[in-house]
Design an enzyme around this catalytic site. Structure first.
Site, PDB file in Angstrom:
ATOM      1  N   GLU A  21      43.971  39.327  56.514  1.00 52.73           N
ATOM      2  CA  GLU A  21      44.963  40.019  55.679  1.00 52.73           C
ATOM      3  C   GLU A  21      45.989  40.740  56.544  1.00 52.73           C
ATOM      4  O   GLU A  21      45.649  41.361  57.555  1.00 52.73           O
ATOM      5  CB  GLU A  21      44.288  41.031  54.756  1.00 52.73           C
ATOM      6  CG  GLU A  21      45.287  41.779  53.868  1.00 52.73           C
ATOM      7  CD  GLU A  21      44.626  42.587  52.775  1.00 52.73           C
ATOM      8  OE1 GLU A  21      43.982  41.962  51.898  1.00 52.73           O
ATOM      9  OE2 GLU A  21      44.735  43.825  52.791  1.00 52.73           O
ATOM     10  N   TYR A 130      46.025  46.241  33.412  1.00 56.08           N
ATOM     11  CA  TYR A 130      44.865  46.000  34.261  1.00 56.08           C
ATOM     12  C   TYR A 130      45.010  44.657  34.991  1.00 56.08           C
ATOM     13  O   TYR A 130      45.765  43.771  34.558  1.00 56.08           O
ATOM     14  CB  TYR A 130      43.578  45.997  33.434  1.00 56.08           C
ATOM     15  CG  TYR A 130      43.311  47.287  32.717  1.00 56.08           C
ATOM     16  CD1 TYR A 130      42.878  48.423  33.407  1.00 56.08           C
ATOM     17  CD2 TYR A 130      43.508  47.384  31.338  1.00 56.08           C
ATOM     18  CE1 TYR A 130      42.641  49.619  32.749  1.00 56.08           C
ATOM     19  CE2 TYR A 130      43.271  48.574  30.665  1.00 56.08           C
ATOM     20  CZ  TYR A 130      42.849  49.696  31.380  1.00 56.08           C
ATOM     21  OH  TYR A 130      42.632  50.873  30.722  1.00 56.08           O
ATOM     22  N   TYR A 153      34.697  45.761  44.123  1.00 56.95           N
ATOM     23  CA  TYR A 153      34.426  47.074  44.728  1.00 56.95           C
ATOM     24  C   TYR A 153      32.919  47.290  44.812  1.00 56.95           C
ATOM     25  O   TYR A 153      32.282  47.718  43.840  1.00 56.95           O
ATOM     26  CB  TYR A 153      35.086  48.179  43.902  1.00 56.95           C
ATOM     27  CG  TYR A 153      36.583  47.998  43.783  1.00 56.95           C
ATOM     28  CD1 TYR A 153      37.445  48.527  44.736  1.00 56.95           C
ATOM     29  CD2 TYR A 153      37.119  47.259  42.727  1.00 56.95           C
ATOM     30  CE1 TYR A 153      38.815  48.347  44.642  1.00 56.95           C
ATOM     31  CE2 TYR A 153      38.493  47.062  42.629  1.00 56.95           C
ATOM     32  CZ  TYR A 153      39.329  47.601  43.593  1.00 56.95           C
ATOM     33  OH  TYR A 153      40.687  47.404  43.504  1.00 56.95           O
TER      34      TYR A 153
END
Length: 665
Positions: A21, A130, A153
């Site tokens: 990333e 969302y 998460y």
């Protein structure tokens, strides 16, 4: 290609995969440096890279641009982040349309962080609330065109203390159409593996990529874990405490920790990893080496341990370049420039981008010519070459590895050129200023750590190739040497001056293309991906000569000696390429011709070492009139340029097949 397809393929074959990333830097200089880093890190062979999208979409154009360059120029599969923050549906539509336009087929859909200056996240009018809404919207408007990732998460989202509820939110994103999950950073492996088991228990079956954040500095580590409320095992705190003031020790520990985490995760059955690079290179490379996903030798040769390059260069992922299988060798060290200047050319006649039959082929403007390193660093790298000997010493230093870059090459010598670095240094000491090279190869396996490319179980070949700048008289001596030593023209050459009105060659037809790299693979016809031809050489020469001007532009105006020298060389010298068409001949055979020519042109003994050759040049400079040194670009700095050119023209013995060809492009 869709990332989910690549992940499924790797899983079916039992392969480990890794992805990286990056984030958009805030300055143009930072973006350019990121591109340089991406070029080097392409050697790490990640399955894909992803690029973040700043809160509020403030970096949206930069994100799109970086994704475009990464896949078009450097051959990465890319995944673009897309958030709901400050994004009404009209902006979401624009971003997705632009992504499709440039061929981005993978999206990481996120709700996003609160806009800068706000504590709580709120949807904009007409926007989505969302990440699940964003996934659903992409599927409704674009069907299956995109592969969609979502965030997971392991410790629960920071805004949701109910971990079970947070897990249901994740399942809602997957049910809305997400293909795979990339997790937030974590440091507790047991916690992560338990979270994966809980995901599977509620019916989440898609691939889960653990997010690995290498520790770079102690202060940065503390800042990140405090901001994200990340749980850190006490053993990590204990290991960092005694070294927290030693930045290098912290980095080294961060590498060891990441390697250990990945190994423990692999024992849990997960073999795919996503590394948060923070736009840094060294730690990522060391982690992949430590995991034996790549090796130092494979990095140097741009190939992973078990994955050969599909071609000698990284194929572009841009859709319109999907059939590109052939490139001229001249831009090997300036990939971004080649892709940029061929971007608008016709599609691929016979698989070649920018075939000379294209009506756009002759209309090439010199653009995108920039020096790396940056201007402020350039003089520190190259100094102030005010004499011909100083210029030669600089090129010798590049071959030896003491000078890290030249205007014609942003990176150190390629692995295969390192195998002939002594001969290259000797050629430069004799006045052949080399900018591109490859040694001969007679049937190396496609898995070879240095020369290999293409599918497994194949064989590859290449001809010895050299490209360099030479003074007119040195070129004349080389031509005479070739005529005497090689009457059958087994060694072919092209040489051209800056103006392009004096093209010399011993090739029978200027329309011919000479394959200098080729391979044979099971179930395929012979592949010839790298060529030398006059038309491409004439296109390249504009850029090659212009880089002298760009170099001169960083020299201080008061440094008249260096500025004059860097002006005189491109205005009077020739750009030359040599191909030894007998790929079985020893690598040194081509260099022996250069040594013989230098002996005739400058009196440098053929057996002289690099330092002895340079000593001859320095001694002649000391003997020369200082006022003539600036223009003494032949015979190591004795004769004025006008005399040199006249002498070269009057003394050159034409080859039977040699001719001058005006550049028609």
């Amino acid at each position: 290609m869709k990332i989910i397809d690549k992940l499924h393929k790797a899983e079916a074959e039992g392969e480990c995969t890794w992805s990286l990333e990056f984030f958009p830097p805030k300055t143009p200089a930072g973006i350019q440096n990121l591109y340089d880093r991406l070029e080097r890190m392409s050697n790490l062979r990640p399955e894909f890279i992803d690029v973040t999208w700043a809160a509020g979409g403030s970096s949206s154009e930069a994100t799109l641009d970086i994704c475009n360059v990464a896949q078009t120029v450097y051959g990465f599969e890319t995944c673009m982040h897309l958030t709901c923050t400050n994004m009404p549906l009209s902006k979401v539509d624009e971003a997705l349309a632009r992504a499709r336009e440039i061929g981005i087929q993978n999206i990481l859909a996120l709700r996003g962080d609160p806009p800068r200056g706000q504590d709580r996240w709120t949807a904009v009018e007409g926007g989505l609330h969302y990440a699940a809404d964003l996934v659903r919207y992409i599927r409704q408007t674009h069907g299956d065109w995109f592969s969609i990732a979502v965030a997971g998460y392991p410790e629960g989202h920071i805004e949701n203390p109910d971990r079970d509820a947070d897990l249901l939110h994740l399942k809602a994103k997957v049910d809305a159409g997400a293909d795979f999950i990339v997790t937030q950073m974590f440091y507790d492996v047991d916690l992560f593996l338990d979270w994966v088991r809980r995901c599977r228990a509620i019916g989440i079956t898609c691939p889960i990529l653990p997010g690995i954040m290498p520790i770079q500095t102690f202060a940065g580590f503390r800042r990140m874990i405090d901001m994200s409320k990340t749980a850190v095992p006490q053993a990590i705190h204990d290991a960092l405490e005694p070294i927290k003031d030693d930045d290098q020790a912290v980095k080294d520990y961060g590498v060891r920790l990441a390697i250990d985490m990945c190994r423990r995760i692999m024992t849990g059955g997960i073999r795919t990893f996503h590394i948060y690079t923070m736009n840094l290179e060294r730690s990522v490379r060391l982690i992949l080496e430590g995991l034996e996903f790549v090796t130092p030798a494979s990095i140097a040769s741009s190939t992973a341990a078990d994955v050969a390059r599909p071609l000698p260069w990284n194929p572009s992922q841009a859709k319109k370049r999907a059939g590109e299988t052939v490139r001229p060798i001249f831009w090997r060290n300036r990939i971004a420039s080649y892709v940029a200047r061929t971007e608008t050319w016709d599609d691929f006649p016979n698989g070649r981008w920018g075939d000379s039959r294209s009506p756009a082929y002759g209309d090439i403007s010199v653009h995108g010519i920039a020096l790396q390193p940056a201007v402020e660093d350039a003089l520190r790298v190259w100094g102030h070459p005010a004499t011909p000997a100083a210029v030669r010493e600089l090129f010798v230093g590049y071959c030896a590895g003491t000078v890290r870059a030249l205007p014609w090459s942003d990176s150190p010598l390629a692995a295969e050129s390192k195998l002939i670095r002594d001969q290259l240094a000797g050629a430069n000491a004799r006045g052949f200023l080399t900018i591109n090279s490859q040694p001969p190869v007679d049937a190396a396996p496609s898995s070879h750590p240095v020369y290999g490319w293409g599918p497994r179980h194949g064989w590859v070949w290449q001809k010895a190739y050299l490209e360099f700048f030479a003074s007119p008289a040195t070129l004349a001596a080389l031509v005479n040497t070739l005529r005497a030593a090689d009457p059958d023209a087994v060694v072919t050459f092209h040489a051209v001056n800056r103006a392009g009105d004096d093209l010399r060659t011993n090739v029978a037809s200027t329309a011919a293309a000479n394959a200098v790299t080729w391979g044979v693979f099971p179930g395929k016809e012979v592949v010839q991906p790298t060529i030398v031809d006059a038309a491409s050489f004439m296109a390249w020469k504009d850029e090659a000569f212009a880089l002298w001007d760009t170099w001169r532009s960083v020299v201080a105006p008061e440094d008249a000696a260096a500025a004059s020298l860097l002006h005189a060389i491109p205005d009077s010298w020739f750009l030359v390429n040599l191909v030894h068409n007998d790929f079985r001949a020893p690598a040194d055979e081509l260099f022996a011709l250069l040594r013989r020519a230098a002996a005739a042109a400058e009196g440098i003994p053929e057996d002289a070492s690099v330092e002895e050759a340079l000593a001859v040049v320095r001694e002649r400079e000391r003997e020369a009139d200082p006022s003539a040194v600036l223009m003494a670009l032949d015979k190591a700095g004795v004769a004025p340029v006008a005399d040199v050119v006249a002498a070269a023209v009057s003394t050159a013995v034409p080859l039977a097949a040699e001719r001058s060809v005006a550049a028609a492009q």
